[in-house]
Design an enzyme around this catalytic site. Structure first.
Site, PDB file in Angstrom:
ATOM      1  N   HIS A  41       0.806  -1.020   0.118  1.00  0.00           N
ATOM      2  CA  HIS A  41      -0.098  -0.003  -0.027  1.00  0.00           C
ATOM      3  C   HIS A  41       0.995   1.337   0.002  1.00  0.00           C
ATOM      4  O   HIS A  41       2.154   1.167   0.625  1.00  0.00           O
ATOM      5  CB  HIS A  41      -0.939  -0.129   1.014  1.00  0.00           C
ATOM      6  CG  HIS A  41      -2.012   1.000   1.307  1.00  0.00           C
ATOM      7  ND1 HIS A  41      -1.573   2.215   1.789  1.00  0.00           N
ATOM      8  CD2 HIS A  41      -3.280   0.747   1.144  1.00  0.00           C
ATOM      9  CE1 HIS A  41      -2.679   2.770   1.857  1.00  0.00           C
ATOM     10  NE2 HIS A  41      -3.755   2.021   1.496  1.00  0.00           N
ATOM     11  N   ASP A  53       3.321  -4.049   8.342  1.00  0.00           N
ATOM     12  CA  ASP A  53       2.102  -3.424   7.877  1.00  0.00           C
ATOM     13  C   ASP A  53       0.769  -4.326   8.167  1.00  0.00           C
ATOM     14  O   ASP A  53       0.581  -4.993   7.457  1.00  0.00           O
ATOM     15  CB  ASP A  53       2.041  -2.712   6.687  1.00  0.00           C
ATOM     16  CG  ASP A  53       0.737  -1.931   6.305  1.00  0.00           C
ATOM     17  OD1 ASP A  53      -0.193  -2.222   7.015  1.00  0.00           O
ATOM     18  OD2 ASP A  53       0.536  -1.642   5.108  1.00  0.00           O
ATOM     19  N   GLN A 101      -4.465  -4.806   7.303  1.00  0.00           N
ATOM     20  CA  GLN A 101      -5.377  -5.827   6.949  1.00  0.00           C
ATOM     21  C   GLN A 101      -5.299  -7.229   7.897  1.00  0.00           C
ATOM     22  O   GLN A 101      -6.266  -8.017   7.187  1.00  0.00           O
ATOM     23  CB  GLN A 101      -5.251  -5.902   5.572  1.00  0.00           C
ATOM     24  CG  GLN A 101      -5.628  -4.852   4.557  1.00  0.00           C
ATOM     25  CD  GLN A 101      -7.006  -4.232   4.618  1.00  0.00           C
ATOM     26  OE1 GLN A 101      -7.878  -4.870   4.927  1.00  0.00           O
ATOM     27  NE2 GLN A 101      -7.259  -3.086   4.017  1.00  0.00           N
ATOM     28  N   LYS A 124     -10.356  -0.042  10.832  1.00  0.00           N
ATOM     29  CA  LYS A 124     -10.620  -1.256  10.144  1.00  0.00           C
ATOM     30  C   LYS A 124     -11.016  -2.304  11.199  1.00  0.00           C
ATOM     31  O   LYS A 124     -11.035  -3.548  10.701  1.00  0.00           O
ATOM     32  CB  LYS A 124      -9.376  -1.658   9.471  1.00  0.00           C
ATOM     33  CG  LYS A 124      -9.036  -0.510   8.360  1.00  0.00           C
ATOM     34  CD  LYS A 124      -7.989  -1.158   7.220  1.00  0.00           C
ATOM     35  CE  LYS A 124      -7.078  -0.172   6.578  1.00  0.00           C
ATOM     36  NZ  LYS A 124      -7.755   0.508   5.397  1.00  0.00           N
ATOM     37  N   CYS A 131      -4.920   2.502  -3.512  1.00  0.00           N
ATOM     38  CA  CYS A 131      -3.715   3.060  -3.010  1.00  0.00           C
ATOM     39  C   CYS A 131      -2.476   1.950  -3.259  1.00  0.00           C
ATOM     40  O   CYS A 131      -1.364   1.790  -2.385  1.00  0.00           O
ATOM     41  CB  CYS A 131      -3.681   3.172  -1.555  1.00  0.00           C
ATOM     42  SG  CYS A 131      -4.880   4.504  -1.353  1.00  0.00           S
TER      43      CYS A 131
HETATM   44  N1  C6P Z   1      -6.250   0.763   3.147  1.00  0.00           N
HETATM   45  C1  C6P Z   1      -8.213   0.287   1.624  1.00  0.00           C
HETATM   46  O1  C6P Z   1      -9.185   0.478   1.110  1.00  0.00           O
HETATM   47  P1  C6P Z   1      -4.796   3.849   7.040  1.00  0.00           P
HETATM   48  O2  C6P Z   1      -5.639   4.663   5.847  1.00  0.00           O
HETATM   49  O3  C6P Z   1      -3.513   4.489   7.500  1.00  0.00           O
HETATM   50  O4  C6P Z   1      -6.066   3.529   7.777  1.00  0.00           O
HETATM   51  O5  C6P Z   1      -4.431   2.520   6.443  1.00  0.00           O
HETATM   52  C2  C6P Z   1      -3.466   2.560   5.447  1.00  0.00           C
HETATM   53  C3  C6P Z   1      -3.364   1.258   4.844  1.00  0.00           C
HETATM   54  C4  C6P Z   1      -1.886   0.420   4.989  1.00  0.00           C
HETATM   55  N2  C6P Z   1      -1.737  -0.724   4.708  1.00  0.00           N
HETATM   56  C5  C6P Z   1      -2.615  -1.377   4.057  1.00  0.00           C
HETATM   57  C6  C6P Z   1      -2.270  -2.624   3.763  1.00  0.00           C
HETATM   58  C7  C6P Z   1      -3.904  -0.824   3.813  1.00  0.00           C
HETATM   59  O6  C6P Z   1      -4.871  -1.507   3.324  1.00  0.00           O
HETATM   60  C8  C6P Z   1      -4.347   0.567   4.407  1.00  0.00           C
HETATM   61  C9  C6P Z   1      -5.685   1.008   4.131  1.00  0.00           C
HETATM   62  C10 C6P Z   1      -7.634   1.034   2.511  1.00  0.00           C
HETATM   63  O7  C6P Z   1      -7.379  -0.759   0.917  1.00  0.00           O
HETATM   64  C11 C6P Z   1      -7.668   2.303   2.468  1.00  0.00           C
HETATM   65  S1  C6P Z   1      -6.659   2.943   0.944  1.00  0.00           S
END
Ligand code: C6P
Length: 418
Positions: free
Chosen positions: A132, A209, A212, A235, A375
């Site tokens: 991401h 990271d 997910q 999430k 993203c």
């Molecule tokens: N992915 C998706 O729709 P934030 O935005 O900081 O809470 O999370 C960022 C992020 C980082 N790593 C992974 C693997 C992610 O999937 C995400 C967030 C969302 O896939 C929003 S773009």
């Protein structure tokens, strides 16, 4: 088509669980909402909504500042939530948990603070091509600032990391490996432990990271054998505005601050300051107090349901959806086709239909899915598509919703082929 809400052998009472999520009672365009975008942000149960409301109604006050009752109550609840986050991921101590705004800020904190102090010119950072942007751009910024180089672990045709390339890519110049636990597009669950052990053998640190994975399966930092881990509260059924960076205590303790300001200091003079111990050193300014406390409520909720049971339910839904989607002519699914290698995130394209049109048509049937690059622009470039449509499942999703998705996709295909 599937006839009942729960699958034999799956212990979740999904019908009862759904009653806990007020938003799931909504109708969208006259149809019951089928929310299949929890990978972007999950819905919130009553206990989380009530916890947030209770904080603002009964004990709203700043933390770590007052000696009056409300402030002490708020501080106690905020620190108790830190303890819950620590236990969720098997952290040795609550001191290893830094509250951030989200995963993105958590990774930026590690990149700026640990990376700034530890990555020297000519050294290398190993990422993967499925990252991401949140686990990519901060490392690009660090590499540019410190004169480091980025390497990328490739994927095979099924969206699995090519581990054979570790021999070539992991060298004594590699300072850090940063990778996702589960891809937000391919669904691939990466062999973090194997990679972490290999990285440590050449003296590199490992950041995972877990945006997910933490919401969907039991995750334990000791089992993963990593040095840093990031996740977002929103999430995992918690509020937006709060996330976590976990780090090994000795690493966090040696790191310089990320942001300067109130709460992160020991002593401030006009010319210089000394900094607080961790985790306060990394929590400058007034934090998202109510949100962190409600994140604690979300963790309680998920643990009362059971992360193993959630994972099992999602795996059953995933296996079912994979089989059904394979029947849709022209549908191309990305990522591993075997359920045990992946999570319940399904990104696909449908021949002749733009991914955004699919999402818009599904919305007319009350089905919420995401379309775009999610993203992950480099990954989409590699897959040779500008965008995909993505359906993702969580504990409150049903087999009927999977059926509705597949039925709507069949109708979409027919509409565009006529
Ligand atoms: N992915 C998706 O729709 P934030 O935005 O900081 O809470 O999370 C960022 C992020 C980082 N790593 C992974 C693997 C992610 O999937 C995400 C967030 C969302 O896939 C929003 S773009």
């Amino acid at each position: 088509m599937h006839g009942s809400i729960t699958e034999p052998g799956v212990t979740l009472d999904v019908a009862a669980l759904r009653q806990e999520f007020p938003i799931l009672q909504r109708a969208i365009r006259g149809k019951p909402l089928a929310f299949l975008d929890s990978a972007a942000s999950a819905q919130k149960p009553r206990s989380v909504l009530e916890c947030l409301d209770d904080y603002y109604r009964r004990f709203n006050a700043n933390v770590h500042r007052g000696v009056y009752t409300l402030s002490e109550e708020a501080t106690f609840a905020y620190e108790r939530a830190r303890g819950k986050a620590a236990r969720l991921i098997g952290a040795g101590s609550a001191r290893e948990v830094v509250f951030t705004r989200n995963s993105t800020e958590a990774i930026n904190l590690a990149a700026y603070s640990w990376g700034g102090a530890n990555v020297r010119p000519g050294e290398r950072i190993l990422l993967t091509v499925m990252e991401h942007h949140s686990n990519l751009v901060p490392w690009q910024m660090l590499a540019q600032r410190n004169g480091a180089h980025l390497d990328y672990l490739p994927i095979d045709g099924q969206g699995r990391l090519v581990l054979d390339d570790l021999d070539r890519l992991l060298t004594e110049r590699t300072r850090l490996v940063a990778l996702s636990h589960q891809s937000n597009v391919l669904g691939t669950i990466n062999p973090v432990r194997t990679i972490a052990d290999r990285a440590h053998a050449v003296g590199a640190r490992v950041l995972v990271d877990a945006a997910q994975s933490v919401p969907h399966m039991p995750v334990d930092v000791r089992d993963l054998g990593v040095d840093f881990l990031a996740f977002s509260g929103h999430k995992l059924c918690g509020p937006t505005g709060v996330g976590v960076l976990w780090g090994r205590y000795e690493l966090l303790d040696a790191m310089p601050p990320f942001l300067g300001g109130g709460s992160m200091i020991k002593l401030v003079e006009l010319e210089q300051s000394t900094y607080a111990d961790v985790p306060a050193r990394f929590e400058a300014g007034t934090p998202a107090i109510g949100e962190a406390i409600a994140l604690g409520a979300a963790i309680d909720f998920l643990q009362s349901v059971g992360l193993e049971a959630i994972q099992q339910h999602e795996q059953a839904l995933l296996a079912y959806a994979l089989a059904q989607l394979a029947e849709v002519t022209g549908l191309r699914l990305y990522g591993p086709t075997t359920p045990d290698e992946r999570g319940a995130v399904l990104a696909f394209t449908l021949a002749g239909v733009h991914p955004h049109d699919i999402a818009a048509l599904l919305d007319t049937e009350g089905i919420a899915v995401r379309a775009g690059h999610h993203c992950t622009q480099p990954l989409h470039r590699l897959l040779d598509v500008p965008a995909t449509t993505r359906a993702s499942f969580y504990l409150y999703n049903t087999f009927e919703e999977a059926d509705r998705l597949v039925g709507a996709l069949q109708r979409t295909r027919i509409l565009f082929s006529s």
